[in-house]
Design a protein around this motif. Structure first.
Motif, PDB file in Angstrom:
ATOM      1  N   GLN A  28       0.841  -1.187   0.000  1.00  0.00           N
ATOM      2  CA  GLN A  28       0.000   0.000   0.000  1.00  0.00           C
ATOM      3  C   GLN A  28       0.883   1.246   0.000  1.00  0.00           C
ATOM      4  O   GLN A  28       1.963   1.237   0.597  1.00  0.00           O
ATOM      5  CB  GLN A  28      -0.897   0.038   1.238  1.00  0.00           C
ATOM      6  N   ILE A  29       0.420   2.277  -0.656  1.00  0.00           N
ATOM      7  CA  ILE A  29       1.122   3.553  -0.669  1.00  0.00           C
ATOM      8  C   ILE A  29       0.272   4.575   0.084  1.00  0.00           C
ATOM      9  O   ILE A  29      -0.901   4.773  -0.236  1.00  0.00           O
ATOM     10  CB  ILE A  29       1.380   4.055  -2.104  1.00  0.00           C
ATOM     11  N   ILE A  30       0.870   5.207   1.082  1.00  0.00           N
ATOM     12  CA  ILE A  30       0.181   6.220   1.871  1.00  0.00           C
ATOM     13  C   ILE A  30       0.747   7.598   1.533  1.00  0.00           C
ATOM     14  O   ILE A  30       1.964   7.804   1.589  1.00  0.00           O
ATOM     15  CB  ILE A  30       0.332   5.949   3.378  1.00  0.00           C
ATOM     16  N   ASP A  31      -0.121   8.497   1.162  1.00  0.00           N
ATOM     17  CA  ASP A  31       0.270   9.886   0.913  1.00  0.00           C
ATOM     18  C   ASP A  31       0.358  10.595   2.261  1.00  0.00           C
ATOM     19  O   ASP A  31      -0.629  10.698   2.985  1.00  0.00           O
ATOM     20  CB  ASP A  31      -0.760  10.567   0.014  1.00  0.00           C
ATOM     21  N   VAL A  32       1.550  11.070   2.618  1.00  0.00           N
ATOM     22  CA  VAL A  32       1.770  11.666   3.936  1.00  0.00           C
ATOM     23  C   VAL A  32       0.924  12.916   4.131  1.00  0.00           C
ATOM     24  O   VAL A  32       0.379  13.154   5.219  1.00  0.00           O
ATOM     25  CB  VAL A  32       3.269  11.991   4.138  1.00  0.00           C
ATOM     26  N   LYS A  33       0.754  13.708   3.095  1.00  0.00           N
ATOM     27  CA  LYS A  33       0.032  14.971   3.217  1.00  0.00           C
ATOM     28  C   LYS A  33      -1.469  14.770   3.380  1.00  0.00           C
ATOM     29  O   LYS A  33      -2.115  15.388   4.234  1.00  0.00           O
ATOM     30  CB  LYS A  33       0.310  15.853   1.999  1.00  0.00           C
ATOM     31  N   THR A  34      -2.047  13.870   2.581  1.00  0.00           N
ATOM     32  CA  THR A  34      -3.504  13.690   2.599  1.00  0.00           C
ATOM     33  C   THR A  34      -3.958  12.533   3.478  1.00  0.00           C
ATOM     34  O   THR A  34      -5.124  12.466   3.863  1.00  0.00           O
ATOM     35  CB  THR A  34      -4.028  13.442   1.177  1.00  0.00           C
ATOM     36  N   GLY A  35      -3.045  11.598   3.771  1.00  0.00           N
ATOM     37  CA  GLY A  35      -3.414  10.415   4.541  1.00  0.00           C
ATOM     38  C   GLY A  35      -4.077   9.338   3.709  1.00  0.00           C
ATOM     39  O   GLY A  35      -4.432   8.266   4.227  1.00  0.00           O
ATOM     40  N   GLU A  36      -4.250   9.574   2.410  1.00  0.00           N
ATOM     41  CA  GLU A  36      -4.882   8.591   1.540  1.00  0.00           C
ATOM     42  C   GLU A  36      -3.996   7.356   1.402  1.00  0.00           C
ATOM     43  O   GLU A  36      -2.786   7.460   1.177  1.00  0.00           O
ATOM     44  CB  GLU A  36      -5.138   9.187   0.157  1.00  0.00           C
ATOM     45  N   ALA A  37      -4.600   6.179   1.545  1.00  0.00           N
ATOM     46  CA  ALA A  37      -3.877   4.908   1.409  1.00  0.00           C
ATOM     47  C   ALA A  37      -4.441   4.148   0.226  1.00  0.00           C
ATOM     48  O   ALA A  37      -5.653   3.994   0.085  1.00  0.00           O
ATOM     49  CB  ALA A  37      -4.004   4.083   2.680  1.00  0.00           C
ATOM     50  N   LYS A  38      -3.548   3.675  -0.646  1.00  0.00           N
ATOM     51  CA  LYS A  38      -3.987   2.985  -1.852  1.00  0.00           C
ATOM     52  C   LYS A  38      -3.228   1.676  -2.009  1.00  0.00           C
ATOM     53  O   LYS A  38      -1.999   1.667  -2.072  1.00  0.00           O
ATOM     54  CB  LYS A  38      -3.740   3.874  -3.069  1.00  0.00           C
ATOM     55  N   PRO A  39      -3.951   0.534  -2.073  1.00  0.00           N
ATOM     56  CA  PRO A  39      -3.280  -0.738  -2.343  1.00  0.00           C
ATOM     57  C   PRO A  39      -2.860  -0.790  -3.803  1.00  0.00           C
ATOM     58  O   PRO A  39      -3.641  -0.428  -4.699  1.00  0.00           O
ATOM     59  CB  PRO A  39      -4.357  -1.776  -2.042  1.00  0.00           C
ATOM     60  N   ILE A  40      -1.622  -1.211  -4.078  1.00  0.00           N
ATOM     61  CA  ILE A  40      -1.141  -1.201  -5.461  1.00  0.00           C
ATOM     62  C   ILE A  40      -0.813  -2.586  -5.989  1.00  0.00           C
ATOM     63  O   ILE A  40      -0.777  -2.793  -7.200  1.00  0.00           O
ATOM     64  CB  ILE A  40       0.091  -0.282  -5.620  1.00  0.00           C
ATOM     65  N   ASN A  41      -0.543  -3.555  -5.110  1.00  0.00           N
ATOM     66  CA  ASN A  41      -0.173  -4.888  -5.568  1.00  0.00           C
ATOM     67  C   ASN A  41      -0.162  -5.855  -4.400  1.00  0.00           C
ATOM     68  O   ASN A  41      -0.198  -5.423  -3.239  1.00  0.00           O
ATOM     69  CB  ASN A  41       1.206  -4.868  -6.239  1.00  0.00           C
ATOM     70  N   TYR A  42      -0.119  -7.123  -4.699  1.00  0.00           N
ATOM     71  CA  TYR A  42      -0.097  -8.105  -3.624  1.00  0.00           C
ATOM     72  C   TYR A  42       0.562  -9.392  -4.087  1.00  0.00           C
ATOM     73  O   TYR A  42       0.700  -9.651  -5.291  1.00  0.00           O
ATOM     74  CB  TYR A  42      -1.514  -8.394  -3.133  1.00  0.00           C
ATOM     75  N   ALA A  43       1.016 -10.201  -3.139  1.00  0.00           N
ATOM     76  CA  ALA A  43       1.518 -11.557  -3.402  1.00  0.00           C
ATOM     77  C   ALA A  43       0.653 -12.513  -2.608  1.00  0.00           C
ATOM     78  O   ALA A  43       0.368 -12.277  -1.437  1.00  0.00           O
ATOM     79  CB  ALA A  43       2.980 -11.683  -2.989  1.00  0.00           C
ATOM     80  N   ASN A  44       0.226 -13.606  -3.235  1.00  0.00           N
ATOM     81  CA  ASN A  44      -0.804 -14.445  -2.623  1.00  0.00           C
ATOM     82  C   ASN A  44      -0.285 -15.467  -1.617  1.00  0.00           C
ATOM     83  O   ASN A  44      -1.073 -16.198  -1.018  1.00  0.00           O
ATOM     84  CB  ASN A  44      -1.626 -15.147  -3.705  1.00  0.00           C
ATOM     85  N   GLY A  45       1.045 -15.537  -1.434  1.00  0.00           N
ATOM     86  CA  GLY A  45       1.573 -16.459  -0.434  1.00  0.00           C
ATOM     87  C   GLY A  45       1.631 -17.901  -0.878  1.00  0.00           C
ATOM     88  O   GLY A  45       1.974 -18.778  -0.084  1.00  0.00           O
ATOM     89  N   ALA A  46       1.312 -18.180  -2.121  1.00  0.00           N
ATOM     90  CA  ALA A  46       1.311 -19.547  -2.621  1.00  0.00           C
ATOM     91  C   ALA A  46       2.110 -19.632  -3.927  1.00  0.00           C
ATOM     92  O   ALA A  46       1.532 -19.544  -5.005  1.00  0.00           O
ATOM     93  CB  ALA A  46      -0.124 -20.030  -2.838  1.00  0.00           C
ATOM     94  N   PRO A  47       3.431 -19.763  -3.862  1.00  0.00           N
ATOM     95  CA  PRO A  47       4.193 -20.024  -2.641  1.00  0.00           C
ATOM     96  C   PRO A  47       4.877 -18.791  -2.040  1.00  0.00           C
ATOM     97  O   PRO A  47       5.471 -18.876  -0.978  1.00  0.00           O
ATOM     98  CB  PRO A  47       5.271 -20.995  -3.130  1.00  0.00           C
ATOM     99  N   MET A  48       4.818 -17.620  -2.712  1.00  0.00           N
ATOM    100  CA  MET A  48       5.625 -16.495  -2.254  1.00  0.00           C
ATOM    101  C   MET A  48       4.764 -15.392  -1.656  1.00  0.00           C
ATOM    102  O   MET A  48       3.637 -15.151  -2.082  1.00  0.00           O
ATOM    103  CB  MET A  48       6.467 -15.930  -3.401  1.00  0.00           C
ATOM    104  N   THR A  49       5.340 -14.708  -0.651  1.00  0.00           N
ATOM    105  CA  THR A  49       4.668 -13.568  -0.040  1.00  0.00           C
ATOM    106  C   THR A  49       5.634 -12.398   0.045  1.00  0.00           C
ATOM    107  O   THR A  49       6.850 -12.569  -0.045  1.00  0.00           O
ATOM    108  CB  THR A  49       4.136 -13.928   1.356  1.00  0.00           C
ATOM    109  N   LEU A  50       5.107 -11.217   0.189  1.00  0.00           N
ATOM    110  CA  LEU A  50       5.926 -10.009   0.307  1.00  0.00           C
ATOM    111  C   LEU A  50       6.448  -9.846   1.723  1.00  0.00           C
ATOM    112  O   LEU A  50       5.714 -10.059   2.684  1.00  0.00           O
ATOM    113  CB  LEU A  50       5.088  -8.781  -0.048  1.00  0.00           C
TER     114      LEU A  50
END
Length: 660
Positions: free
Chosen positions: A70-92
């Motif tokens: 997720q990317i959080i904009d420090v000024k506005t506080g807006e949080a946006k998910p941009i990508n993910y890893a499903n854990g099968a077999p790899m996770t972030l």
């Protein structure tokens, strides 16, 4: 093992809000609610600050073993998910910023290779909106063997371009394959463009080099080398370090560290501006931090030493990893700063965040005027802030465990107790919130390792048990690190009688002080702590009325065999001879008197699940009470909220029944 890609998908709004909008928890909760609150994974796994200080990249857990960027904009506080890893077999596991528009993320997984479990990691580049994914490892069409790690960034540079300095693993082509590709093998260093994949080679790949140290100015100044592997495949436990003087490509001897003897100087970082390396070495039985001149003289001066404890390491800041201080642990973890400005900054932050005195600078902008701050305590798992030094503003980013807000937690206090031979043992005691600590059900919780130690701070297992009404003691038994060579003994395996004796004496102290009801005293441990929980039944079978072991070692001979013929260091650490039999709880199941509950992940590469299966079989064969829960496709850390919640729920029910 080839599935290293991230899967682009919009995460649920719940995952975003969980980071930036904590939900107050109830002050009184049921056992089921407590298991869910404490067993759920931390809402922030990793955080990093963009070079301009305007954004924070967060890695947060998703369902099962997945993770979301997720990317959080420090000024506005807006949080946006941009990508993910499903854990099968790899996770972030984490992300860093190559530039204000480009991220470098690490993925981790465990897969079956030729009948055994192996861990591996991959690096991937992506834009700050999750697009333009690019694998950053060295790939060729027909490799001679699988690379278990792509490498790691050793200098993030100034963030003005997408380039980083990276240590990369090279794998040669298979022999007799007619194709175009590199024959390079081993660890090298490249200046890598994380957007295009283009490289400028800085250091040639070498199969016996295990690490490179950059100086923060774009130069490689130290390397770690296993010279014994030049003649064969067996590592003799000695790491040879070499260095360069300024403006030279010639390698000169720096030091030799023997893992077998725990002897020799180990470099931690290089300060190119000062032309020195920071290194740890022993003096009077303690680990001391030295500044070592890299001008050809190797002149040593003490940077930090303490008469009571070892110096643990250095504190770095900024994108180039500049050394600004050092750390050690006494009753609490302490940082000593060499840089006056940062000492002043942390002091001021400590006053502003007085309820969370564990203060760390996690990351900084390129100009070091904006900082990502982590603050925590024994009753707070941690909160992240961005501090703008120019505007003197502290902006909240998110809490690690927001669902615990409003829940009364137990205070952790440093205590000491006497072992049976009169030695004073340091430990931590946590009582249920608001409890005077008399006649309680109690738990002794030895740490894992054994080459480790417990520290003052938040511990989700400890707080779960305190919430359920238990007093919890965490002994830093002899065999723990941080207290010097004499305290370490021969380590917790070779000196198991001393280590397990100290653990048992922690339980006796609880009873003697009237804190624990002797009929309601249990022991719970993870990894080596699980071994200690089981082996205490051999050494002191009447003391503990229940034992819980998570991913435990149960047979020293089996553990030694797991290390394989090439891991001479690991096999030596465990030892050999009669202690393999005497120190193995699975070989003494007939001594057990308390019921046993064990948990183990089937993909555990630290301790094979077969050890728990062996212990369970031996206990049943001896007519003892034992239950083993095996979690499929889970590793040593049980990184799955549902799994941890289940483990806590079962443990709570088991202890309630066993100690009634």
């Amino acid at each position: 093992m080839t599935n290293t890609s991230l899967h682009l998908r919009r995460a649920s709004a719940l995952l975003v809000l969980a980071v930036v909008a904590p939900v107050s928890a109830q002050t009184n909760v049921s056992g089921e609610q407590a298991a869910r609150l404490f067993g759920s994974r931390e809402r922030i796994i990793d955080a990093s600050l963009s070079p301009d200080g305007s954004k924070v990249a967060i890695v947060a857990p998703g369902p099962q073993q997945s993770a979301v960027v997720q990317i959080i904009d420090v000024k506005t506080g807006e949080a946006k998910p941009i990508n993910y890893a499903n854990g099968a077999p790899m996770t972030l596991t984490g992300c860093g910023w190559a530039s204000v528009t480009r991220l470098v993320c690490t993925l981790y997984g465990v897969s079956n290779v030729q009948g055994g479990w192996e861990s591996y990691s991959r690096l991937i580049g992506m834009d700050a909106d999750g697009s333009n994914l690019l694998p950053l490892g060295v790939t060729q069409r027909v490799q001679d063997y699988v690379s278990y790690a792509d490498g790691h960034v050793i200098d993030w540079r100034d963030g003005k371009t997408d380039q980083v300095l990276i240590a990369r693993n090279y794998v040669p082509l298979k022999a007799n394959v007619i194709t175009i590709g590199s024959k390079a093998q081993g660890l090298g260093v490249d200046l890598l463009d994380t957007r295009t994949g283009n490289v400028s080679h800085v250091e040639s790949a070498d199969p016996i080099v295990t690490r490179y140290f950059a100086d923060g100015q774009g130069h490689i100044r130290i390397k770690a080398q296993l010279d014994s592997l030049r003649q064969g495949y067996t590592f003799d436990g000695r790491v040879n370090y070499y260095y360069r003087v300024n403006d030279s490509r010639e390698w000169k001897p720096f030091s030799t560290f023997s893992q077998m003897e725990d002897k020799g100087m180990t470099p931690l970082a290089v300060d190119g501006a000062a032309n020195v390396a920071y290194a740890l070495d022993r003096a009077n039985g303690r680990q001391v931090l030295y500044r070592v001149a890299l001008d050809g003289t190797l002149a040593k001066t003490v940077a930090l030493a303490d008469d009571a404890v070892d110096i643990d390491g250095v504190t770095t800041v900024g994108r180039h990893g500049r050394v600004i201080g050092a750390v050690m642990s006494k009753e609490r973890r302490e940082a000593r700063y060499f840089d006056h400005d940062y000492e002043t900054l942390v002091t001021k932050l400590g006053r502003a965040l007085s309820s969370t005195p564990i203060i760390s600078i996690i990351d900084s902008s390129a100009d070091e005027k904006t900082h990502l701050i982590y603050a925590a305590s024994d009753t707070n798992a941690g909160e992240y802030y961005v501090y703008d030094s120019a505007g003197k503003k502290l902006v909240p980013i998110g809490a690690v465990r927001p669902d615990l807000s409003g829940l009364a937690l137990g205070k952790m206090q440093a205590i000491t107790y006497k072992a049976s031979d009169g030695t004073t043992i340091p430990a931590y005691l946590t009582l249920p919130a608001g409890n005077t600590g008399k006649g309680l059900p109690a738990i002794v919780m030895p740490h894992g390792g054994p080459a480790s130690r417990d520290e003052w701070g938040f511990d989700w297992l400890v707080q779960f048990f305190a919430n359920r009404g238990y007093a919890v003691i965490q002994p830093n038994y002899r065999g723990s690190t941080g207290y010097g060579q004499e305290w370490f003994q021969q380590n917790g395996f070779k000196s198991w009688k001393v280590a397990i004796g100290d653990v048992a004496d922690a339980g006796r102290w609880l009873v003697k002080e009237g804190i624990a009801d002797p009929k309601k005293l249990a022991i719970v441990g993870w990894s080596y702590g699980g071994y200690a929980a089981l082996q205490s039944q051999v050494l002191a079978p009447d003391l503990f009325k229940a034992a819980v072991a998570i991913a435990p070692v149960t047979d020293l001979g089996a553990l030694r065999a797991e290390r394989g013929g090439f891991d001479k260091v690991g096999r030596d650490f465990i030892g050999e001879g009669p202690q393999l039999d005497e120190g193995s709880p699975a070989r003494h199941a007939d001594a057990f008197r308390a019921p046993v509950l064990m948990f183990h992940g089937s993909k555990d590469i630290n301790v094979s699940v077969n050890e728990s299966k062996l212990m369970d079989r031996q206990l049943h064969k001896a007519g003892k009470r034992s239950e083993l829960i095996v979690y499929p496709a889970i590793d040593h850390q049980l990184r799955d909220s549902a799994v941890r919640v289940d483990m806590l729920t079962r443990t709570d029910a088991f202890l309630t029944q066993a100690l009634k």
